[in-house]
Scaffold this active site. Sequence first.
Site, PDB file in Angstrom:
ATOM      1  N   GLY A  81       0.737  -1.159   0.107  1.00 54.27           N
ATOM      2  CA  GLY A  81      -0.072   0.059  -0.033  1.00 54.27           C
ATOM      3  C   GLY A  81       0.640   1.233  -0.099  1.00 54.27           C
ATOM      4  O   GLY A  81       2.014   1.212   0.310  1.00 54.27           O
ATOM      5  N   GLN A 115       3.134   9.989   1.536  1.00 58.80           N
ATOM      6  CA  GLN A 115       4.246   9.390   1.616  1.00 58.80           C
ATOM      7  C   GLN A 115       5.303   9.759   0.315  1.00 58.80           C
ATOM      8  O   GLN A 115       6.378   9.562   0.452  1.00 58.80           O
ATOM      9  CB  GLN A 115       4.070   7.742   1.533  1.00 58.80           C
ATOM     10  CG  GLN A 115       3.560   7.230   2.832  1.00 58.80           C
ATOM     11  CD  GLN A 115       3.324   5.597   2.982  1.00 58.80           C
ATOM     12  OE1 GLN A 115       2.531   5.193   2.603  1.00 58.80           O
ATOM     13  NE2 GLN A 115       4.461   5.062   3.642  1.00 58.80           N
ATOM     14  N   CYS A 146       6.343  -0.279   7.579  1.00 58.56           N
ATOM     15  CA  CYS A 146       5.844   1.077   6.660  1.00 58.56           C
ATOM     16  C   CYS A 146       6.958   1.379   5.993  1.00 58.56           C
ATOM     17  O   CYS A 146       8.279   1.639   6.488  1.00 58.56           O
ATOM     18  CB  CYS A 146       5.749   2.208   7.812  1.00 58.56           C
ATOM     19  SG  CYS A 146       4.977   3.777   6.930  1.00 58.56           S
ATOM     20  N   LEU A 147       6.720   1.797   4.483  1.00 56.96           N
ATOM     21  CA  LEU A 147       7.936   2.231   3.663  1.00 56.96           C
ATOM     22  C   LEU A 147       8.526   3.679   4.224  1.00 56.96           C
ATOM     23  O   LEU A 147       9.581   3.904   3.702  1.00 56.96           O
ATOM     24  CB  LEU A 147       7.250   2.487   2.256  1.00 56.96           C
ATOM     25  CG  LEU A 147       6.631   1.251   1.681  1.00 56.96           C
ATOM     26  CD1 LEU A 147       6.269   1.344   0.666  1.00 56.96           C
ATOM     27  CD2 LEU A 147       7.697  -0.217   1.815  1.00 56.96           C
ATOM     28  N   HIS A 171      -4.331   1.511   7.907  1.00 58.59           N
ATOM     29  CA  HIS A 171      -2.737   1.854   7.886  1.00 58.59           C
ATOM     30  C   HIS A 171      -2.554   3.158   6.992  1.00 58.59           C
ATOM     31  O   HIS A 171      -2.087   4.295   7.485  1.00 58.59           O
ATOM     32  CB  HIS A 171      -1.725   0.815   7.533  1.00 58.59           C
ATOM     33  CG  HIS A 171      -0.350   1.164   7.508  1.00 58.59           C
ATOM     34  ND1 HIS A 171       0.704   0.654   8.417  1.00 58.59           N
ATOM     35  CD2 HIS A 171       0.309   1.989   6.706  1.00 58.59           C
ATOM     36  CE1 HIS A 171       1.862   1.245   8.178  1.00 58.59           C
ATOM     37  NE2 HIS A 171       1.885   1.922   7.107  1.00 58.59           N
ATOM     38  N   GLU A 172      -3.218   3.076   5.860  1.00 53.68           N
ATOM     39  CA  GLU A 172      -2.996   3.823   4.602  1.00 53.68           C
ATOM     40  C   GLU A 172      -3.781   5.244   5.276  1.00 53.68           C
ATOM     41  O   GLU A 172      -3.572   6.343   5.047  1.00 53.68           O
ATOM     42  CB  GLU A 172      -3.435   3.460   3.306  1.00 53.68           C
ATOM     43  CG  GLU A 172      -2.572   2.343   2.781  1.00 53.68           C
ATOM     44  CD  GLU A 172      -1.021   2.453   3.080  1.00 53.68           C
ATOM     45  OE1 GLU A 172      -0.802   3.636   2.968  1.00 53.68           O
ATOM     46  OE2 GLU A 172      -0.329   1.457   3.166  1.00 53.68           O
ATOM     47  N   HIS A 176      -2.221   7.331   7.445  1.00 47.30           N
ATOM     48  CA  HIS A 176      -1.268   8.161   6.647  1.00 47.30           C
ATOM     49  C   HIS A 176      -1.859   9.574   6.301  1.00 47.30           C
ATOM     50  O   HIS A 176      -1.403  10.557   6.544  1.00 47.30           O
ATOM     51  CB  HIS A 176      -0.782   7.563   5.812  1.00 47.30           C
ATOM     52  CG  HIS A 176       0.666   6.662   5.802  1.00 47.30           C
ATOM     53  ND1 HIS A 176       1.664   7.340   6.413  1.00 47.30           N
ATOM     54  CD2 HIS A 176       0.749   5.484   5.454  1.00 47.30           C
ATOM     55  CE1 HIS A 176       2.639   6.437   6.577  1.00 47.30           C
ATOM     56  NE2 HIS A 176       2.107   5.169   6.075  1.00 47.30           N
TER      57      HIS A 176
END
Length: 179
Positions: free
Chosen positions: A44, A49, A91-92, A133-134, A137
Amino acid sequence: MLEVICYPNPILRKVAEDVLDIDDEIKTLAREMFETMYEYIGIGLAAPQVGVSLRLVVIDLRENDELNQRVFINPVITYKSKEKERLEEGCLSLPEISASVSRPARIKVTALGLDGKEFELEAEGLLARCIQHEVDHLDGILFTDKVSLASKLSVKGGLRHLEEVYMDEMEYANKKDAK
Ligand code: K1U
Ligand code: ZN
């Protein structure tokens, strides 16, 4: 390819703005976000991000090695089950940090697709996890904000390291600008 920005970049802490117009720029951004997500081996990615403070999320769980691209524009989680589930998250934007996070096991989400049409989706398991999670963000929330006190201690070292890397990068950029 877009660059994935990392903690503690302040963009990650901003509440992202609604997408007002699903124009070619948004469609290109969604396509580039998928390419970036595959390159970084994520499932995702949220627009903040990649430094764009808009409410746009792309997800592809790549189950059975098949592409299954999902785009969520202005997503709203309309239902969260009382039952919670504990799962390991990464997480990226927080490389090399992972921790177990407790979240509702099932959710419903409404959003616009790239065609501008509203849809509703019921999700559980990894998809429900990834959507939550997204969407976090988009509200400036990172999974490390949600970990237990014990896990906070284990992620603290990783966060400190990322803060030092960020400060070094800022110092380097400032010196270059001053020249
Ligand atoms: O938002 C992101 O940083 C992407 C993140 C999404 C995510 C991972 C795990 C749980 C919830 C949300 C990632 O894709 S990190 C890569 C990763 O952890 C993963 C990759 C493949 C399968 C499962 C997890
Ligand atoms: Zn993330």
